[in-house]
Scaffold this active site. Sequence first.
Site, mmCIF file in Angstrom:
data_model
loop_
_atom_site.group_PDB
_atom_site.id
_atom_site.type_symbol
_atom_site.label_atom_id
_atom_site.label_comp_id
_atom_site.label_asym_id
_atom_site.label_seq_id
_atom_site.Cartn_x
_atom_site.Cartn_y
_atom_site.Cartn_z
ATOM 1 C CE LYS A 112 -4.462 -0.435 -0.354
ATOM 2 N NZ LYS A 112 -5.020 -1.421 0.247
ATOM 3 C CE LYS A 193 -8.904 -4.244 -6.121
ATOM 4 N NZ LYS A 193 -10.144 -5.039 -5.610
ATOM 5 C CE LYS A 196 -15.386 8.240 -4.361
ATOM 6 N NZ LYS A 196 -15.140 8.843 -3.172
#
Length: 328
Positions: A112, A193, A196
Amino acid sequence: MKRILSGMQPTGQLHLGNYFGALKNWVGLQGSYECFHCIVDWHALTSAYEDSSRVSDNCMLVAADWLAAGLDPQRSVIFVQSHVPEHAELHLLLSMVTPVSWLERVPTYKEKQQEIQGKDLSTYGFLGYPVLQAADIILYKAECVPVGEDQVPHLELAREITRRFNGFYGKIFPEPQALLSAMPRLRGTDGRKMSKSYNNSILMAEAAADLDKKVRPMMTDPRRKRRTDPGEPEDCPVFDLHKVFTQDEKRSEVAHLCRTAGFGCLDCKKILLDRMHPVIGPMRERREEWMAHPERIKEVLRDGAQRAGQVARATMTEVRDAMGLLRP
Ligand code: TRP
Ligand code: SF4
């Protein structure tokens, strides 16, 4: 009934990936479990700390979508994490027993950090993300946690932290188990994928006109350049949606027609849209009703925080005693 707890970050209006990957399962578990569902606004702050201006609005948007999807505030405890400050206290106490090396080893931690560019995620709070998640779960002594495959490392760590805590202070907490739900692969309108941040998602409560506008130009299997070219449904993001919206028999027919160039992609999308509208329409209407009365959403969240708080306060009294802290 066994107790479950799950959480979701307040990202704003939810998309079909959120619905089919989590929310729909939660709705189905009501009646079989005592359900706690938490909008984890503090978790959102671990990466959105620089601009936190949307967090409170996003909590309302997520709550409205949860209610629209069919989470029933009579049967499920629906609340916002920061409304139950005991989450923070337990997070602090768990942080005392959690080796930093365990946190650095979580696969999503470095991933991440690299993936989210332009944000400095070398913070104490971001490293502690899984400790906060462990606190969310065991604060309610939840036995099961309905999550997708992607959360398994976090849950494994929660179990390890729980074991270590219980080892020092006595068996206060059950070790939470993952209640794995199938996470269907849903690609977005551009084939990546659904997310948002990619701007390729279809909302759970999408407006009828926007639904058509998003699905019609959706990316398909690039092999079907012409109407006469056969395609492969497994390589098509439109077919991902057929997998969650279209009944088996009709879906087999669609796959066959694709592989044999028996129909065009627009025909295929039309069949899909005919099935999406009756699922999305009622959710959109329920969402609109809730959004027209934000005070009712607030009421649900206040009631949820009240019920969650009762459990949380009882747990924390037990925890403080077990750790030998002085009673006031
Ligand atoms: N990390 C979870 C996610 O990204 C969200 C979450 C926070 C959670 N606390 C939780 C999930 C507790 C289950 C239980 O989806
Ligand atoms: Fe995709 Fe349907 Fe076109 Fe096949 S026919 S490529 S499944 S949109």
